[in-house]
Design an enzyme around this catalytic site. Structure first.
Site, short mmCIF file in Angstrom:
data_model
loop_
_atom_site.label_atom_id
_atom_site.label_comp_id
_atom_site.label_asym_id
_atom_site.label_seq_id
_atom_site.Cartn_x
_atom_site.Cartn_y
_atom_site.Cartn_z
N ASP A 1 12.20 -5.91 -0.31
CA ASP A 1 11.46 -6.17 -1.08
C ASP A 1 9.90 -5.21 -0.92
O ASP A 1 9.28 -5.56 0.49
CB ASP A 1 11.13 -7.97 -1.08
N HIS A 2 9.83 -4.49 -1.20
CA HIS A 2 8.88 -3.71 -0.38
C HIS A 2 7.79 -4.49 -0.28
O HIS A 2 6.69 -4.03 0.51
CB HIS A 2 8.81 -2.23 -1.58
N HIS B 1 8.27 -10.08 -5.97
CA HIS B 1 7.69 -9.64 -5.64
C HIS B 1 6.94 -10.94 -5.92
O HIS B 1 6.19 -10.68 -5.09
CB HIS B 1 7.06 -8.34 -5.82
#
Ligand code: BG6
Length: 505
Positions: free
Chosen positions: A185-186, A248
């Protein structure tokens, strides 16, 4: 070029080597890690995909990508020459067992040359329908057996719903141990997101205020000016809820709402985040009607250019019911947060691109100043700006200089730009380095992903069962549908936005 002794010899095998993610994010991140001396002395990057390319052509493509997308600008000739020696390409069909035999040979060759057993990182930067077949083929070729050295990195989306996420977890855990699986999950790699933990747990002054006694509500807003661009085929089957909120935004919420972990170890931190997801109130269909708003953008003008509505975008169904905007009011049912609303909002083609968390504190119990002194009165707010501005500001009341007692709001600001001179690494640099180091703190554990799906499923199914009749319901370059304003206004609040470049909105 300096190399790191903290990272072991590593072979990266990047599925989707010719894809957009590798061009824009993965390859530039690897190059910057190399420039900053984080890459081990011995490493090899093997891009793979169906396109027929030689090593030379692949290297040339990556060179162009890095020149265009790296935060450090155009690659220096000498440094590039050192880096590029470690890059290879293998034409492959990910569904064919032969492909994996070939990887096996390459791994053996490097190990023999380097006289060691290297870490092997399989990076799946491909469409999600390839995840199971690639994982199974890695297993069949017996490439996953070294539990200590072999890791698999999975990009989002992790599942399309709770059921498919569970299936994927089951398949992966039949092949890999959880400590080998890195679900990206950047957002968790972003500098400002990591700093939320530092801010909360490395300062003693926050904790006493960080609860329902002092905090009135929390807003998490991630808005983008971009539309779906070329990703219509993926996005039309996904939508804002799956694309942004399930992962996010809920992770940002977890950072704000989690209990202090006992230590900074990966499982401790992830346990505390799962606790939050489990404590979040589940939605009934009636709650969905009252506390969840969806939107879809219509055409409009952005920065002087006419832009199409979502339904006119390439590869999007012209009658699409997919939401490009969502605003939801959540509650976390535990002692710390009982009764405190968390408003989450995200959308594409919005007026501003910004990711901001606002924590609004309760009002003073009694106002001692005359009303005229307090005309611009505002409750205290803590504003954590994740991007584009990277800052934390505490808004307090202060006396304006002058003979009269007049109060106004001032900001106490910690601004990265003004405080640090070094450039923050990109999220992908942090995350890739962590995969090399074997640190899973910033990666999603299987149960975290499932808990997040479990929470959003009732909203998704209610929306799926009932087509939205008013789509498109917001125009490009706006702040989303009116219903989203009403959602928060009903509780006496309004969405907060940080002025960009000092411009108020
Ligand atoms: C991705 C979504 O995960 O995050 C995209 O799939 C979105 O739709 C992107 O644009 C936003 O990331 P960032 O880092 O630009 O805020």
């Amino acid at each position: 070029m300096s190399t790191s002794t903290k990272t072991d010899p590593t072979i990266f095998i990047i599925f989707g080597g010719t894809g957009d993610l590798n061009s824009r994010k993965i390859a530039p991140a690897l190059y910057n890690l190399f420039l900053d001396g984080w890459m081990p002395k011995q490493f090899s990057i093997i891009g793979t995909g169906r396109t027929k390319l030689t090593d030379e052509q692949f290297r040339e493509n990556l060179h162009n990508d890095i020149n265009q997308f790296s935060r450090s600008g155009k690659a220096d000739d000498k440094k590039w020459a050192d880096f590029v020696k470690n890059i290879y390409y293998q034409v492959s069909d990910a569904t064919d067992a032969e492909t994996y035999k070939e990887f096996g040979k390459r791994i053996d060759k490097h190990n023999a040359e380097w006289k060691t057993k290297a870490n092997v990182l399989f990076y799946l930067a491909v469409a999600p329908n390839f995840f199971p077949i690639i994982a199974s083929n890695i297993s069949k070729a017996k490439l996953a057996e070294d539990k200590k050295r072999v890791r698999i990195i999975i990009e989002k989306p992790f599942g399309h719903d709770l059921e498919t996420a569970k299936e994927l977890n089951q398949l992966l855990s039949s092949i890999f141990d959880e400590c080998q699986i890195y679900r990206i999950d950047h957002y968790l790699g972003k500098e400002t997101v990591q700093n939320i933990m530092a801010f909360r747990f490395a300062n003693s002054i926050m904790e006493p205020l960080w609860n329902r006694n002092y905090i009135e509500h929390v807003q998490i807003s991630v808005t983008e000016q971009l539309g779906v661009e070329e990703r219509g085929d993926y996005y039309d089957g996904s939508g804002a809820m799956r694309d942004m909120i399930q992962n996010h935004l809920l992770q940002l919420l977890c950072h704000i709402a989690m209990e202090p972990p006992v230590s900074f170890s990966a499982d401790e931190v992830r346990d505390r985040k799962v606790d939050v997801l489990k404590a979040m109130r589940r939605f009934t269909p009636e709650d969905v009607r009252n506390s969840a708003v969806r939107g879809q953008y219509g055409s409009g003008w952005m920065k002087g250019k006419e832009v199409p509505g979502y339904r006119e975008e390439p590869k999007v169904n012209p009658e699409s019911n997919t939401e490009t905007f969502a605003a939801i009011k959540f509650f976390v049912d535990n002692w710390r947060w009982q009764g405190v609303p968390f408003y989450l909002r995200t959308g594409k083609r919005m007026h501003q691109s910004s990711s901001v968390i606002t924590i609004q504190f309760k009002d003073v119990p009694h106002l001692i100043f005359p009303t005229e002194a307090a005309e611009s009165w505002q409750q205290n707010r803590l504003i954590i700006s994740i991007q584009p501005e990277m800052s934390i500001r505490l808004q307090v009341q202060a006396k304006r200089p002058g003979i009269d007692m007049v109060l106004n709001v001032v900001d106490m600001v910690f601004d990265y730009k003004g405080t640090y001179t070094n450039q923050a690494p990109e999220a992908y640099e942090t995350l890739i380095l962590d995969t090399m180091m074997g640190d899973q703190t910033l990666f999603m554990r299987g149960d975290q992903v499932e808990a997040a799906w479990d929470l959003v499923m009732p909203i998704l199914s209610t929306w799926q069962n009932k087509k939205s009749l008013n789509f498109p319901n917001y125009s490009a370059d706006s702040w989303g549908p009116e219903a989203a304003e009403a959602l928060i206004a009903r509780d006496g609040f309004n969405w907060f936005t940080l002025p960009v470049n000092g411009k108020k909105h």
